[in-house]
Design an enzyme around this catalytic site. Structure first.
Site, PDB file in Angstrom:
ATOM      1  N   GLU A 155      29.770  48.932  15.581  1.00  0.00           N
ATOM      2  CA  GLU A 155      31.279  50.121  15.274  1.00  0.00           C
ATOM      3  C   GLU A 155      32.303  49.664  15.449  1.00  0.00           C
ATOM      4  OE1 GLU A 155      31.049  51.196  12.001  1.00  0.00           O
ATOM      5  OE2 GLU A 155      28.926  51.211  11.799  1.00  0.00           O
TER       6      GLU A 155
ATOM      7  N   SER B  57      38.013  37.028  30.277  1.00  0.00           N
ATOM      8  CA  SER B  57      37.444  35.953  28.942  1.00  0.00           C
ATOM      9  C   SER B  57      36.962  34.357  29.865  1.00  0.00           C
ATOM     10  CB  SER B  57      38.397  35.786  27.939  1.00  0.00           C
ATOM     11  OG  SER B  57      39.190  34.830  27.790  1.00  0.00           O
TER      12      SER B  57
ATOM     13  N   GLY C 260      49.227  43.377  31.269  1.00  0.00           N
ATOM     14  CA  GLY C 260      50.127  42.995  31.043  1.00  0.00           C
ATOM     15  C   GLY C 260      50.724  44.123  30.901  1.00  0.00           C
ATOM     16  N   ARG C 261      51.775  44.567  29.314  1.00  0.00           N
ATOM     17  CA  ARG C 261      52.101  44.876  29.022  1.00  0.00           C
ATOM     18  C   ARG C 261      53.111  46.563  29.381  1.00  0.00           C
ATOM     19  NH1 ARG C 261      49.624  44.088  23.029  1.00  0.00           N
ATOM     20  NH2 ARG C 261      47.800  43.672  24.170  1.00  0.00           N
TER      21      ARG C 261
ATOM     22  N   ASP D 120      42.259  45.883  27.337  1.00  0.00           N
ATOM     23  CA  ASP D 120      43.571  45.109  26.870  1.00  0.00           C
ATOM     24  C   ASP D 120      44.829  45.467  26.907  1.00  0.00           C
ATOM     25  OD1 ASP D 120      45.251  42.626  25.899  1.00  0.00           O
ATOM     26  OD2 ASP D 120      44.616  42.523  24.364  1.00  0.00           O
TER      27      ASP D 120
ATOM     28  N   GLU E 161      38.601  31.687  28.388  1.00  0.00           N
ATOM     29  CA  GLU E 161      39.875  31.597  27.660  1.00  0.00           C
ATOM     30  C   GLU E 161      41.410  32.135  28.748  1.00  0.00           C
ATOM     31  OE1 GLU E 161      37.895  32.886  25.461  1.00  0.00           O
ATOM     32  OE2 GLU E 161      37.102  31.204  24.401  1.00  0.00           O
ATOM     33  N   ASN E 162      40.801  32.792  29.435  1.00  0.00           N
ATOM     34  CA  ASN E 162      41.797  33.549  30.445  1.00  0.00           C
ATOM     35  C   ASN E 162      42.195  32.161  31.487  1.00  0.00           C
ATOM     36  OD1 ASN E 162      40.209  37.015  29.890  1.00  0.00           O
ATOM     37  ND2 ASN E 162      42.272  35.957  28.823  1.00  0.00           N
TER      38      ASN E 162
ATOM     39  N   SER F 249      38.151  38.404  19.477  1.00  0.00           N
ATOM     40  CA  SER F 249      38.729  37.829  20.886  1.00  0.00           C
ATOM     41  C   SER F 249      37.533  36.766  21.510  1.00  0.00           C
ATOM     42  CB  SER F 249      39.721  37.968  22.151  1.00  0.00           C
ATOM     43  OG  SER F 249      41.208  38.510  21.498  1.00  0.00           O
TER      44      SER F 249
END
Ligand code: IPE
Ligand code: IPE
Ligand code: MG
Length: 244
Positions: free
Chosen positions: A204, A66, A24-25, A21, A68-69, A193
């Site tokens: 873990e 995902s 984008g940032r 993840d 959801e993407n 997510s």
């Protein structure tokens, strides 16, 4: 001792799964387009895969897209599909040379048929490699995988009385994939997510604020060190674990 022999903890995780993840940032921070973040993120896979193999990790699972993407702007979704297609073409031979077996979890049927075909070809080419199993979760969602399993069992008219964890596992996307010992998420988000809901029951978790394109082999080592410091109890007591 082989890492898979221990019931409780082991210094090297057999299976590491990464929620890649922050592309984008990463791009935004540099004044670049989001797509350039996805390109940089995809580039980073090669480095981390090689390093994971050198560390003795047997299974590396990477979440690239995902279920959801699909909610993202059409151009970004199309760009992500294009990047996957390109990476398959440019990297598969090299993966094969390195002895990596490429696998996929998720729903291939919703992808462009040509893209789905190249995923299948890459899997077929590398099917007999066993140095490291690289599983790409693409168009993957944990709930969707559970629904896929339930539908499979209903289709096969499995006797409800016989359903146990082993049978359920057989209906997942990749039944032979061991549960991840360690799930890493980059970019400072503290959530799962919808990733590996069944398989991650006892994983873990390691979170890092690094954006995925900036995640280095040293960051991977830090995740392994964090993992090695954990005591995995699987419901037992600490005293029981230590008596092992
Ligand atoms: C991860 O990076 C890649 C995908 C989810 C496809 P993001 O695109 O989610 O990056 P951020 O979270 O917006 O920074
Ligand atoms: C999770 O990242 C999916 C992938 C890394 C492929 P997202 O960026 O989609 O997750 P949320 O929506 O922030 O939880
Ligand atoms: Mg994100």
């Amino acid at each position: 001792m082989d890492s898979s022999d221990s019931t409780f903890s082991s210094p090297i995780p057999q299976h590491v799964a990464i929620i890649m993840d922050g592309n984008g940032r990463w791009a935004k921070q540099r004044g670049l387009a989001r797509m350039e973040g996805h390109e940089a993120g995809t580039e980073n896979i090669r480095l981390i895969l090689r390093h994971a193999g050198e560390c003795g990790v047997r299974y590396l699972t990477l979440w690239a897209f995902s279920t959801e993407n699909w909610r993202r702007p059409e151009a970004e979704v199309a760009g992500l599909m294009r990047i996957l297609g390109k990476a398959l073409v440019s990297e598969t031979e090299e993966l094969h040379r390195q002895g990596a077996q490429l696998r996929h979890i998720g729903d291939l049927t919703a992808l462009d048929p040509e893209l789905a075909a190249s995923v299948r070809e890459a899997m077929a080419l590398t099917a007999h490699n066993d140095r490291i199993i690289l599983t790409i979760a693409f168009n993957y969602g944990g709930r969707q995988e559970l629904l896929h399993a339930v539908k499979g069992m209903l289709r096969d008219q499995v006797d409800p009385e016989t359903v146990d964890e082993d049978i359920f596992q057989k209906y997942l996307y990749m039944p032979e994939l061991p549960d991840p010992d360690l799930i890493v998420r980059t970019s400072g988000e503290y959530r799962i997510s919808n990733f590996l809901l069944w398989q991650g029951a006892y994983s873990e978790l390691h979170f890092t604020s690094k954006y995925w394109p900036d995640f280095t082999p040293e960051d991977f080592d830090a995740a392994l060190a964090d993992y090695a410091s954990r005591e995995r109890r699987f419901g037992a007591t600490s005293a029981q674990v230590q008596a092992q």
